[in-house]
Scaffold this motif. Structure first.
Motif, PDB file in Angstrom:
ATOM      1  N   ILE A 201      32.256  87.567  22.433  1.00  0.00           N
ATOM      2  CA  ILE A 201      30.691  86.677  21.779  1.00  0.00           C
ATOM      3  C   ILE A 201      30.358  86.242  23.106  1.00  0.00           C
ATOM      4  O   ILE A 201      29.106  86.157  23.824  1.00  0.00           O
ATOM      5  CB  ILE A 201      30.440  87.359  20.361  1.00  0.00           C
ATOM      6  CG1 ILE A 201      31.492  88.173  19.546  1.00  0.00           C
ATOM      7  CG2 ILE A 201      29.742  86.380  19.910  1.00  0.00           C
ATOM      8  CD1 ILE A 201      32.222  87.630  18.706  1.00  0.00           C
ATOM      9  N   ASP A 202      31.717  84.971  23.242  1.00  0.00           N
ATOM     10  CA  ASP A 202      30.827  83.969  24.056  1.00  0.00           C
ATOM     11  C   ASP A 202      30.822  83.829  25.490  1.00  0.00           C
ATOM     12  O   ASP A 202      29.606  83.990  26.096  1.00  0.00           O
ATOM     13  CB  ASP A 202      31.926  82.770  24.265  1.00  0.00           C
ATOM     14  CG  ASP A 202      31.938  81.544  24.515  1.00  0.00           C
ATOM     15  OD1 ASP A 202      30.428  80.935  24.347  1.00  0.00           O
ATOM     16  OD2 ASP A 202      32.275  81.072  25.656  1.00  0.00           O
ATOM     17  N   LEU A 203      31.821  85.191  25.309  1.00  0.00           N
ATOM     18  CA  LEU A 203      31.865  85.500  27.124  1.00  0.00           C
ATOM     19  C   LEU A 203      30.640  86.477  27.658  1.00  0.00           C
ATOM     20  O   LEU A 203      29.938  85.978  28.552  1.00  0.00           O
ATOM     21  CB  LEU A 203      32.896  86.369  27.610  1.00  0.00           C
ATOM     22  CG  LEU A 203      33.095  86.946  29.228  1.00  0.00           C
ATOM     23  CD1 LEU A 203      32.927  85.912  30.184  1.00  0.00           C
ATOM     24  CD2 LEU A 203      34.193  87.928  29.437  1.00  0.00           C
ATOM     25  N   ILE A 204      29.876  87.152  26.962  1.00  0.00           N
ATOM     26  CA  ILE A 204      28.799  87.641  26.631  1.00  0.00           C
ATOM     27  C   ILE A 204      27.413  87.132  26.703  1.00  0.00           C
ATOM     28  O   ILE A 204      26.539  87.120  27.829  1.00  0.00           O
ATOM     29  CB  ILE A 204      28.267  89.281  25.768  1.00  0.00           C
ATOM     30  CG1 ILE A 204      29.741  90.128  25.600  1.00  0.00           C
ATOM     31  CG2 ILE A 204      27.344  89.485  25.474  1.00  0.00           C
ATOM     32  CD1 ILE A 204      29.609  91.285  24.152  1.00  0.00           C
ATOM     33  N   SER A 205      27.326  86.222  26.019  1.00  0.00           N
ATOM     34  CA  SER A 205      26.198  85.193  25.636  1.00  0.00           C
ATOM     35  C   SER A 205      26.503  84.742  27.055  1.00  0.00           C
ATOM     36  O   SER A 205      25.464  84.097  28.034  1.00  0.00           O
ATOM     37  CB  SER A 205      26.898  84.225  24.832  1.00  0.00           C
ATOM     38  OG  SER A 205      26.315  85.273  23.746  1.00  0.00           O
ATOM     39  N   SER A 206      27.441  84.512  27.715  1.00  0.00           N
ATOM     40  CA  SER A 206      27.547  83.175  29.001  1.00  0.00           C
ATOM     41  C   SER A 206      27.131  83.945  29.949  1.00  0.00           C
ATOM     42  O   SER A 206      26.526  83.692  31.211  1.00  0.00           O
ATOM     43  CB  SER A 206      28.869  82.421  29.030  1.00  0.00           C
ATOM     44  OG  SER A 206      29.928  83.338  28.946  1.00  0.00           O
TER      45      SER A 206
END
Length: 357
Positions: A201-206
């Motif tokens: 989830i964080d990787l997609i956002s970043s």
């Protein structure tokens, strides 16, 4: 940290850098061994550890030649410069709050609390007191993130679709490791999504530089005595309209040499990328043949990298590469997914999202 010590050298006085004194709370956490390389660095001294699970504490104290404290409360009374908080999710927020009010910087394992409300309050408190807090979203310092960066042609606005599958070992591994609380929603807050899905989830956002705003999710639990999800599929849409899919589970028959199933595929306006095992295959949009390279996908390798990065950022006054603001966004997405799954997979908005730093 303490000021440098000055000693007389052959020609002049020499400044000797002080030790960074580290306290580690709850060393029975399954990630603790992954931080050992950094904790053994020159200039680092672990002054004390705690182990409320009473599982690995004595062994770790012998390894690090440090004191094992009888409780987190006792360890809090020790004098230290930086802490690692690896406690039960239901106990994280209270401990983190006490460190923040004392002005002590620390790294805290995700999810940083039992729910979004706890994490949000921690983020607000840390910003009020200007206390450095890092959260090990280790994909941000991984080889994969570097390969998928704008510098390698993967501009944030060009991503069209991102799909990640990360299936780790079964729930029994937590029982064998002295962390049975991970199977109980009252103490863990959630299962595979909250434990491993937050990384992607964080990787997609970043990667897209855009917060996730909507989630549709399906989940499944198989063991009747387990109250957290053992399998989950999240379909996410971010503020830019890009779509990501995150599949997680506690389903892989893991062994020491083969711990998880990790695969992904990514569509970008410049090229298409997919990965599995230790291979990254990229094919450009110009009809030329694609090519494969070897990449380190073992996420265990990046926990000490992240901890060292945290210490470096703290020393130079930089923001953490990932902190409570990023954790709050990830947990907000997870909770939207839980609401969606409880509602038959209907899309749910993410609560009060903002772009992660």
């Amino acid at each position: 940290m303490a000021a440098p010590t000055w000693i007389d050298g052959p020609d002049d006085r020499i400044a000797v850098e002080p030790l960074m004194r580290i306290a580690v709370f709850d060393v029975s956490h399954w990630h603790f061994p992954l931080y050992l390389p950094a904790l053994r660095d020159s200039g680092v001294q672990v002054v004390g550890i705690s182990d409320t699970a009473s599982f690995a504490g004595s062994t770790v104290a012998d390894q690090l030649k440090c004191k094992l404290y009888g409780s987190n409360e006792d360890l809090l009374n020790e004098d230290f410069d930086f802490a690692l908080v690896l406690s039960r999710h239901s106990e994280m927020a209270e401990l983190a709050e006490r460190l923040i009010t004392r002005g002590i910087p620390f790294l805290i394992e995700k999810p940083c609390g039992l729910n979004l409300q706890e994490v949000r309050q921690l983020r607000q408190l840390s910003e009020k007191h200007s206390v450095y807090v890092s959260v090990p979203f280790i994909m941000r310092v991984s080889d994969l993130a570097t390969r998928l960066s704008a510098g390698n042609g993967f501009t944030p606005e060009g991503f069209q679709h991102l799909a990640f599958r990360f299936i780790v070992g079964p729930v029994a591994r937590y029982e064998r490791g002295g962390c049975s609380w991970m199977l109980d929603k009252r103490h863990a807050g959630g299962g595979s999504t909250l434990n491993v899905g937050v990384h992607f989830i964080d990787l997609i956002s970043s990667l897209t530089n855009s917060p996730i705003t909507q989630v549709s999710a399906q989940m499944q639990t198989y063991r009747p005595d387990v109250t957290v999800e053992e399998q989950a599929v999240f379909t996410c849409r971010n503020a830019a309209g890009q779509i990501g899919v995150v599949e997680t589970g506690y389903l892989y028959p893991s062994t020491a040499e083969d711990q998880r199933d990790f695969a992904f595929s990514i569509s970008h306006t410049a090229s298409y990328a997919r990965g599995y095992a230790d291979q990254l295959y990229i094919k450009a949009r110009n009809q030329q043949p694609g090519g494969a390279t070897t990449v380190e996908y073992n996420t265990d390798a990046f926990y000490s990298v992240f901890l060292r990065r945290s210490w470096a950022d703290l020393a130079t006054g930089c923001l953490p590469v990932a902190g409570l603001r990023e954790a709050e966004h990830a947990i907000a997405v997870v909770e939207a997914g839980y609401r969606s799954a409880a509602n038959g997979g209907a899309p749910e908005p993410v609560d009060n999202v903002f772009a992660p730093v």
